[in-house]
Design an enzyme around this catalytic site. Structure first.
Site, short mmCIF file in Angstrom:
data_model
loop_
_atom_site.label_atom_id
_atom_site.label_comp_id
_atom_site.label_asym_id
_atom_site.label_seq_id
_atom_site.Cartn_x
_atom_site.Cartn_y
_atom_site.Cartn_z
N ASP A 1 -1.11 -0.65 -10.41
CA ASP A 1 -1.34 -2.07 -10.19
C ASP A 1 -1.24 -2.79 -11.53
O ASP A 1 -1.86 -2.37 -12.52
CB ASP A 1 -2.73 -2.31 -9.61
CG ASP A 1 -2.82 -1.96 -8.14
OD1 ASP A 1 -1.80 -2.06 -7.43
OD2 ASP A 1 -3.93 -1.57 -7.69
N GLU B 1 0.82 -1.22 0.00
CA GLU B 1 0.00 0.00 0.00
C GLU B 1 0.85 1.27 0.00
O GLU B 1 0.35 2.35 0.32
CB GLU B 1 -0.96 0.02 1.20
CG GLU B 1 -1.67 -1.29 1.49
CD GLU B 1 -2.55 -1.78 0.35
OE1 GLU B 1 -2.72 -1.06 -0.65
OE2 GLU B 1 -3.06 -2.91 0.44
#
Length: 532
Positions: A349, A210
Site C-alpha cells: 500500500d 484487494e
C-alpha cells in the site's frame, strides 16, 4: 564529478544479477470527503496526502531529474484520484497544511510539559516543532506550486516522462468476486475511462481491489482491454518468479513475492517497527503531532523516547542495504531455480510510505538509487511483459491478499449482514436504472443522459466499497464503516423508491442532494451499464 554521475559510475561498475525487479504501490482510500473529519473521515485523507502523496511525487520528480525512468508501477484507484482532484478536497488540504504549520509553531514555542511522555517535554518538543515547521512550510510551497489544480497534472508529468507505469481499477474499489457481473463490468470500464480522462493515459494494467480473484474474471479483464493484474503470491502457489497468463485469456497475473515484500512489512514484522523510527501511535495531545520514536515494541506510549532524526536516518541506510541484498539474493536464487532470468515483484500500500512509516519516502528514494547501483535492473510490470518475463498459463484459485488469502475478510460471518445489504442494494439499483433508461428513449431519438440513474449507480458503488467489510472484519473504525455502508445504501433506496413510485421531481431533488456530498466520478453514465 556530480552526485548523479557518481551513482551512474557505481551502476556501471556493479556486478549485475539476472532478472528484473518491480516495485508496485497501491494507492487507495475510500471516499471520505463530506463524511466526517475526525477521528475517521477527511483527516485520514489529508494525513495520507501530506505524509505519502506529496513526498512520493517529490521522490519521483527528484529521481526523474537524474534521468531515471521506469521506476515503479503505481496503482491509483479512481476514488483516490477523484479526491485528489476535487476542489473541496484541495481547499481542505490547503487548510490542513496551514493548520499543521500552526501546530508546529505551537510545539516550537512550548514552555511547559504538554504530555506525560519524554517526547512531550518542552525542550524535546521545541526541537521537534522546529523541524515540523520547516517540513510543513516546504509542503505548503510544493502544494501551491504543483497540486493546486489537483493530482492529475503532477502524475501526468510522471507518466509522460515514463517515470512510472499507471495501474487503474474499478470505480469505488468493490470486492469484485461478490459483485453482480453487470455492475462489475460497469465499474471496471468506467474506472479505466476515468483514468484515461484524468491522466491522458489509458492503463492496461490494474490493481484488482484487494487482489481479489474469482475464476472467469480474466475474461472480463480481456474484454475491457486489461493486459495484466496483480494477485498475491499464494494465488500463484508461491511461484511468483514469472508473470503467468490466466487460462487461455492472455491476461497476465503477476504475484507479489512475499519473501521480499514481508522484509519491509508483514502482519507481524518489518522495517517500520524499528526502535529508531517515528512512532505512528504516540501523539502529543496538545499539538496533535507525533514527536516520539518507537523506542521498543513493548514500551508504552508514556515512556516513548523523543524522535531523533539522525538515529532514524542511520536506520534507513541499514534497511536500504538489507533490502537490496534481499532482492539480489532472491533474483539469483529464483533465476537458478527456474533456469532463466526471474522477475521479483514487491508490492505494498502506498500509504505505508510516509503515513504509517514516516521514513518510508526517504527509504524509497535511496532504494531506487541503490538497487541499480548494486546491479539490479528495475522496471515496471509492462517492462516485464515486453521483455518476456512471462511463463506458461495457469489456473488461479479464488483468492485475495487478505487474511487467509481467501475471501473471508469480505464474505465471512462477521460481515454477513453487509454481504446481504450489498446484494439487496445492487438488485434494487439495477432494476430501477433499467426501468428508468427503458422509458427515456424512443425509436427516433437516443436515450438522454439520466442524472437520477447516474446518482443511483454512484451511491450503489459507494455502498459496495470493499473498505467497509474490511474495516469491520479488522475492527478498525467498524462503527464508521457500517454507518457509511448503510448511509449509501439508504441513498440508493431512497432515490430508487421515489423514482419507482413515479415521483420523478422528488427523485431529482434527492439525487441532487446526495450528489452534493457524493459527486465524484462526474463522467459516470448509467447508459453504459451492460444489458441483462
Amino acid at each position: 564529478m556530480s552526485g548523479a554521475n557518481k551513482v551512474q559510475k557505481r551502476e556501471a561498475d556493479a556486478e549485475p544479477v539476472p532478472g528484473l525487479f518491480t516495485l508496485v504501490l497501491h494507492t487507495h482510500l475510500p471516499w471520505l470527503a463530506h463524511h466526517g473529519r475526525w477521528p475517521v473521515g477527511e483527516e485520514w485523507l489529508y494525513q495520507s496526502w501530506s505524509a505519502c502523496y506529496l513526498p512520493l511525487v517529490r521522490v519521483l520528480r527528484t529521481l526523474a531529474a537524474e534521468n531515471r525512468r521506469h521506476l515503479i508501477t503505481l496503482g491509483v484507484t479512481p476514488v483516490v484520484a477523484a479526491q485528489l482532484d476535487d476542489p473541496y478536497c484541495l481547499q481542505g488540504m490547503q487548510h490542513w497544511l496551514a493548520n499543521w504549520q500552526l501546530r508546529a509553531v505551537e510545539a516550537a514555542t512550548m514552555r511547559t510539559a504538554s504530555g506525560a511522555s519524554p517526547a512531550s517535554e518542552p525542550k524535546a518538543l521545541r526541537q521537534f516543532g522546529s523541524r515540523e515547521h520547516t517540513e510543513a512550510e516546504r509542503e505548503l510551497a510544493e502544494f501551491d506550486a504543483l497540486w493546486r489544480h489537483g493530482a492529475s497534472p503532477a502524475l501526468r508529468e510522471l507518466l509522460d516522462g515514463e517515470v512510472i507505469e499507471l495501474l487503474g481499477g474499478p470505480l469505488a474499489h468493490p470486492f469484485q468476486p461478490l459483485l453482480n457481473p453487470r455492475l462489475r463490468e460497469f465499474a471496471l470500464r468506467e474506472g479505466l475511462a476515468d483514468a484515461a480522462h484524468r491522466f491522458a493515459h489509458s492503463p492496461t494494467g490494474i490493481w484488482a481491489p484487494e487482489c481479489a480473484y474469482s475464476p472467469g474474471m480474466e475474461a472480463g479483464y480481456a474484454d475491457a482491454g486489461v493486459s495484466h493484474f496483480m494477485v498475491d503470491g499464494p494465488s500463484l502457489h508461491g511461484d511468483t518468479a514469472l508473470g503467468r497468463p490466466v487460462g487461455d485469456s492472455g491476461v497476465v497475473a503477476f504475484g507479489r513475492d512475499l519473501q521480499v515484500s514481508y522484509r519491509v512489512w508483514s502482519p507481524k514484522s518489518g522495517y517500520p517497527g524499528h526502535a529508531a523510527y517515528r512512532d505512528f501511535h504516540t501523539y502529543d495531545h496538545a499539538t496533535g503531532l507525533k514527536p516520539a520514536r518507537v523506542t521498543g515494541r513493548a514500551v508504552p506510549s508514556e515512556e516513548k523516547a523523543p524522535y531523533d532524526p539522525a538515529r532514524a536516518d542511520a536506520a534507513v541506510d541499514v534497511h536500504v542495504a538489507d533490502f537490496v541484498e534481499t532482492v539480489r539474493q532472491r533474483l539469483s536464487a529464483e533465476s537458478a531455480r527456474i533456469g532463466r532470468p526471474a522477475h521479483v515483484v514487491a508490492a505494498f500500500d502506498t500509504e505505508l510510505f510516509g503515513h504509517w512509516w514516516y521514513e518510508g519516502p526517504v527509504w524509497l528514494e535511496r532504494v531506487l538509487r541503490a538497487l541499480p547501483a548494486a546491479g539490479v535492473r528495475v522496471g515496471t510490470l509492462s517492462d516485464a511483459i515486453a521483455d518476456g518475463f512471462v511463463g506458461s498459463p495457469v489456473e488461479l484459485p479464488p483468492s485475495s491478499w487478505g487474511s487467509g488469502k481467501d475471501w473471508q475478510v469480505w464474505s465471512g460471518e462477521q460481515v454477513a449482514d453487509l454481504v446481504q445489504l450489498n446484494s439487496e442494494v445492487v438488485d434494487t439499483a439495477l432494476s430501477t436504472v433499467d426501468k428508468a433508461l427503458a422509458r427515456g428513449g424512443s425509436l427516433d431519438a437516443p436515450t438522454p443522459r439520466d442524472f437520477v440513474a447516474d446518482q443511483i449507480l454512484r451511491e450503489t458503488l459507494l455502498t459496495v466499497s470493499s473498505d467497509w467489510p474490511f474495516m469491520v472484519s479488522k475492527d478498525s473504525a467498524a462503527d464508521y464503516a457500517r454507518y457509511r455502508a448503510h448511509l449509501h445504501a439508504h441513498a440508493t433506496r431512497e432515490i430508487s423508491a421515489a423514482l419507482a413510485s413515479g415521483r420523478d421531481d422528488h427523485a431529482q431533488r434527492l439525487a441532487e442532494g446526495w450528489n452534493r456530498a457524493d459527486g465524484l466520478f462526474g463522467a459516470l453514465d448509467a447508459r453504459r451499464l451492460p444489458g441483462r
